[in-house]
Design an enzyme around this catalytic site. Structure first.
Site, PDB file in Angstrom:
ATOM      1  N   GLU A 140       0.887  -1.159   0.000  1.00 25.97           N
ATOM      2  CA  GLU A 140       0.000   0.000   0.000  1.00 25.97           C
ATOM      3  C   GLU A 140       0.922   1.205   0.000  1.00 25.97           C
ATOM      4  O   GLU A 140       1.584   1.481   0.998  1.00 25.97           O
ATOM      5  CB  GLU A 140      -0.836   0.027   1.280  1.00 25.97           C
ATOM      6  CG  GLU A 140      -1.719  -1.178   1.479  1.00 25.97           C
ATOM      7  CD  GLU A 140      -2.852  -1.201   0.492  1.00 25.97           C
ATOM      8  OE1 GLU A 140      -3.354  -0.124   0.145  1.00 25.97           O
ATOM      9  OE2 GLU A 140      -3.203  -2.300   0.045  1.00 25.97           O
ATOM     10  N   CYS A 159      -2.749   8.615   3.531  1.00 27.41           N
ATOM     11  CA  CYS A 159      -2.454   8.097   2.185  1.00 27.41           C
ATOM     12  C   CYS A 159      -3.618   8.300   1.244  1.00 27.41           C
ATOM     13  O   CYS A 159      -3.441   8.314   0.032  1.00 27.41           O
ATOM     14  CB  CYS A 159      -2.129   6.628   2.287  1.00 27.41           C
ATOM     15  SG  CYS A 159      -3.398   5.710   3.160  1.00 27.41           S
TER      16      CYS A 159
HETATM   17  P1  NAP Z   1       8.420   4.932   4.411  1.00 22.45           P
HETATM   18  O1  NAP Z   1       9.563   5.808   4.693  1.00 22.45           O
HETATM   19  O2  NAP Z   1       8.363   4.234   3.104  1.00 22.45           O
HETATM   20  O3  NAP Z   1       8.382   3.885   5.594  1.00 22.45           O
HETATM   21  C1  NAP Z   1       7.373   2.921   5.672  1.00 22.45           C
HETATM   22  C2  NAP Z   1       7.843   1.781   6.547  1.00 22.45           C
HETATM   23  O4  NAP Z   1       8.885   1.087   5.886  1.00 22.45           O
HETATM   24  C3  NAP Z   1       8.421   2.217   7.881  1.00 22.45           C
HETATM   25  O5  NAP Z   1       8.046   1.285   8.870  1.00 22.45           O
HETATM   26  C4  NAP Z   1       9.911   2.175   7.641  1.00 22.45           C
HETATM   27  O6  NAP Z   1      10.653   2.021   8.809  1.00 22.45           O
HETATM   28  C5  NAP Z   1       9.980   0.941   6.779  1.00 22.45           C
HETATM   29  N1  NAP Z   1      11.206   0.799   6.028  1.00 22.45           N
HETATM   30  C6  NAP Z   1      11.908   1.750   5.391  1.00 22.45           C
HETATM   31  N2  NAP Z   1      12.971   1.201   4.779  1.00 22.45           N
HETATM   32  C7  NAP Z   1      12.934  -0.133   5.032  1.00 22.45           C
HETATM   33  C8  NAP Z   1      13.769  -1.246   4.691  1.00 22.45           C
HETATM   34  N3  NAP Z   1      14.850  -1.104   3.947  1.00 22.45           N
HETATM   35  N4  NAP Z   1      13.414  -2.468   5.146  1.00 22.45           N
HETATM   36  C9  NAP Z   1      12.315  -2.649   5.902  1.00 22.45           C
HETATM   37  N5  NAP Z   1      11.493  -1.628   6.255  1.00 22.45           N
HETATM   38  C10 NAP Z   1      11.801  -0.385   5.827  1.00 22.45           C
HETATM   39  O7  NAP Z   1       7.036   5.704   4.544  1.00 22.45           O
HETATM   40  P2  NAP Z   1       6.554   6.640   5.753  1.00 22.45           P
HETATM   41  O8  NAP Z   1       7.321   7.898   5.660  1.00 22.45           O
HETATM   42  O9  NAP Z   1       6.520   5.912   7.050  1.00 22.45           O
HETATM   43  O10 NAP Z   1       5.030   6.868   5.355  1.00 22.45           O
HETATM   44  C11 NAP Z   1       4.614   7.863   4.496  1.00 22.45           C
HETATM   45  C12 NAP Z   1       4.251   7.301   3.142  1.00 22.45           C
HETATM   46  O11 NAP Z   1       3.399   6.169   3.265  1.00 22.45           O
HETATM   47  C13 NAP Z   1       3.497   8.277   2.291  1.00 22.45           C
HETATM   48  O12 NAP Z   1       4.069   8.319   1.017  1.00 22.45           O
HETATM   49  C14 NAP Z   1       2.084   7.726   2.234  1.00 22.45           C
HETATM   50  O13 NAP Z   1       1.366   8.036   1.067  1.00 22.45           O
HETATM   51  C15 NAP Z   1       2.282   6.272   2.409  1.00 22.45           C
HETATM   52  N6  NAP Z   1       1.129   5.654   3.053  1.00 22.45           N
HETATM   53  C16 NAP Z   1       0.356   4.781   2.370  1.00 22.45           C
HETATM   54  C17 NAP Z   1      -0.728   4.177   2.986  1.00 22.45           C
HETATM   55  C18 NAP Z   1      -1.607   3.192   2.278  1.00 22.45           C
HETATM   56  O14 NAP Z   1      -2.468   2.592   2.905  1.00 22.45           O
HETATM   57  N7  NAP Z   1      -1.432   2.990   1.008  1.00 22.45           N
HETATM   58  C19 NAP Z   1      -1.018   4.483   4.312  1.00 22.45           C
HETATM   59  C20 NAP Z   1      -0.211   5.375   4.978  1.00 22.45           C
HETATM   60  C21 NAP Z   1       0.859   5.963   4.339  1.00 22.45           C
HETATM   61  P3  NAP Z   1      11.407   3.243   9.505  1.00 22.45           P
HETATM   62  O15 NAP Z   1      10.360   4.223   9.884  1.00 22.45           O
HETATM   63  O16 NAP Z   1      12.077   2.616  10.668  1.00 22.45           O
HETATM   64  O17 NAP Z   1      12.343   3.782   8.474  1.00 22.45           O
END
Ligand code: NAP
Length: 513
Positions: free
Chosen positions: A254, A293
């Site tokens: 997602e 999101c």
């Molecule tokens: P993110 O930076 O992509 O992080 C998402 C998750 O992935 C976090 O738990 C992060 O952990 C983890 N992560 C990052 N690098 C990783 C790796 N190499 N291996 C394993 N896990 C890893 O996104 P965010 O900043 O938290 O969230 C914002 C984004 O999410 C926005 O773009 C938004 O549109 C999207 N979003 C989508 C939905 C949906 O339902 N489609 C819902 C909410 C948000 P760390 O925090 O420890 O780095």
């Protein structure tokens, strides 16, 4: 400052080293430090496979539903604790309700759906025998069984409770033990929720790791399920891991999207739909300070109504009070942290190149009950791009209280503009004209996971543009990640292995009874 412990192998364990400091979104004070260094993730995976899988396998679907319900009720009882922590992450009581109550509600809906819709068994038989021979001695049917794996759930920062529960619920019902990896900025909220529910679930059914997960994917394979929510960039990285590409771990993403809302040409000022559109846009911009999101990023309005819509939205934004969650009159809190504010400001600068900011100042905002610079406060920002052919509004996600108004001339042109988002989680069309609604919904459906139709008749009960419902699918094609979550029992089925079993009807019956 204490390091946030992880819940692994049935105990709270703390990583070593300095970790990453997580600041209070309002005051900038360090709330906790997050590190998984020194934690034994291989042992956690082995524990889930051994203890969690076995404990869940002993329960039928209704018994798992009962455990899920018990977890939801435990959260309900102590939700005020989650509200308090959420405020430190910038959530107003209204925002926390979306996350906390939304998560509890989702778990309860799942418990209820499972109780009513799944058999008192550990397998699901999908169909009656399908005859495969003329003589009636050979047939086939499909059974769904629990894989011998685990569910790894990687969540975004914006919904630490809902995001966790909407993934935990179907995994638990399917009999898969969960290993949650919350996003670092709000991991302390998710960890507290796990503290509340851990004892309500079978041993090994839930574990949580705060911090990074290096090496975890090396332990995953074809029996495991990975549920990811976050940015498209991280989704792309994880999707290309050999756990997914070579060993075929199931991977559901997602990701972010440039969701749109459309105002119909019939919805001129004075019509209820005109106000519904402006209200919905402001709601989507300000709830969770736009860190949703599903929030509306692209607002398409008929060319001749652009100015009037801009004014109506600005009048509503003028009533938004930014400040500390819970402070008198505050209707919008800060972003989750200063780094997030920097990201949003950078994205707004790119978006503004395609038009102009017509409400709000990206650099300054008046704040109630807190220091505007120490906290991650940002004004709601309404942009207007009179040339909708500019690529920026269709490509740049500002994950904050930001939306861009754009004009369209006719339905064909509108559908072309919608498609430029490259796949979205949620869209909406606000109109009372059945023909227009039909054209837009059918024309845009291929690019969306969910489309809300809003008009005067449904507004009273409508759950709104940005709210995923557990009964309906959540997820979208293309940029939105290409995955699907929720959708009622579809999500449980998605965690199970479907096997076609062929044989004589008599023996087939003995297998599935
Ligand atoms: P993110 O930076 O992509 O992080 C998402 C998750 O992935 C976090 O738990 C992060 O952990 C983890 N992560 C990052 N690098 C990783 C790796 N190499 N291996 C394993 N896990 C890893 O996104 P965010 O900043 O938290 O969230 C914002 C984004 O999410 C926005 O773009 C938004 O549109 C999207 N979003 C989508 C939905 C949906 O339902 N489609 C819902 C909410 C948000 P760390 O925090 O420890 O780095």
């Amino acid at each position: 400052m204490q390091t946030l412990p992880s819940y692994l192998e049935g105990a709270w364990r703390t990583g070593v080293g300095d970790g990453v400091p997580v600041a209070d979104a309002v005051t900038g004070e360090v709330v906790t430090r997050v590190t998984s260094e020194g934690l034994d993730l291989a042992a956690a995976v082995a524990y889930a496979r051994r203890t969690g899988l076995a404990a869940l396998a002993e329960l039928t679907f209704p018994q798992r539903a009962a455990a899920l319900k018990a977890a939801a009720l435990a959260l309900q009882e102590r939700k005020h604790e989650l509200y308090e922590l959420s405020a430190r992450a910038g959530a107003t009581p209204g925002d926390a309700a979306v996350d906390v109550d939304g998560g509890i509600g989702t778990a309860l809906v799942y418990a209820s759906l499972a109780r009513k819709g799944l058999p008192d068994h550990t397998i699901i038989v999908e169909d009656d025998p399908i005859p495969l021979g003329r003589g009636g001695t050979f047939a086939g049917r499909h059974v769904l069984t629990t894989p011998r794996g685990i569910s790894v759930q990687i969540n975004a920062f914006n919904f630490p409770v809902w995001g966790m529960l909407e993934k935990l619920a179907p995994a638990l019902l399917a009999g898969l033990p969960t290993l949650v990896k919350p996003a670092t900025p709000t991991a302390y909220v998710a960890a507290h929720a796990v503290r509340i529910i851990a004892d309500t679930l079978p041993p090994g059914a839930i574990q949580l790791v705060a911090g990074g997960v290096p090496g975890l994917f090396d332990l995953l394979g074809g029996q495991d399920h990975i549920g990811f929510t976050g940015s498209a960039a991280t989704a792309a990285l994880l999707r290309s891991d050999p756990a997914v590409t070579r060993r075929s771990a199931r991977f559901n993403a997602e990701a972010d999207s440039l969701n749109c809302s459309v105002l119909g040409p019939d919805a001129v000022p004075g019509q209820p739909e005109f106000d519904l559109f402006a209200d919905a846009l402001v709601t989507e911009m300000t709830v969770k300070a736009g860190q949703k999101c599903t929030a509306i990023r692209r607002a398409f309005v008929p060319e001749h109504l652009l100015e009037e819509v801009a004014q109506a939205v600005q009048a509503r934004l003028a009533r938004v009070v930014v400040g500390a969650p819970g402070a008198p009159g505050v209707t919008m809190g800060p972003l989750v942290g200063l780094a997030q504010r920097d990201d949003v400001r950078a994205a707004v600068a790119r978006l503004a190149a395609a038009g102009s900011v017509v409400w709000g100042d990206p650099a300054e905002v008046e704040v109630v009950g807190a220091d505007a610079e120490r906290g991650a406060f940002l004004s709601p920002l309404l942009l207007r791009a009179d040339d909708p052919d500019r690529p920026e509004p269709h490509e740049v996600e500002a994950f904050g209280p930001v939306s861009t108004l754009m004009p369209y001339r006719d339905p064909a042109r509108l559908l072309d503009l919608i498609a430029r988002g490259d796949g979205s989680l949620a869209g909406s069309v606000v109109s009372h004209d059945g023909d227009f609604v039909r054209q837009v919904v059918l024309g845009a459906a291929a690019h969306h996971g969910r489309i809300l139709v809003l008009d005067r008749d449904s507004a009273g009960e409508s759950t709104g543009h940005g709210t995923p419902m557990p009964q309906l699918v959540h997820g979208g094609p293309g940029r939105a990640g290409g995955g699907q979550e929720e959708g009622g029992l579809r999500a449980v089925h998605a965690h199970l292995q479907r096997t076609a079993v062929q044989g004589g009807p008599h023996l087939l019956e003995s297998i599935v009874k």
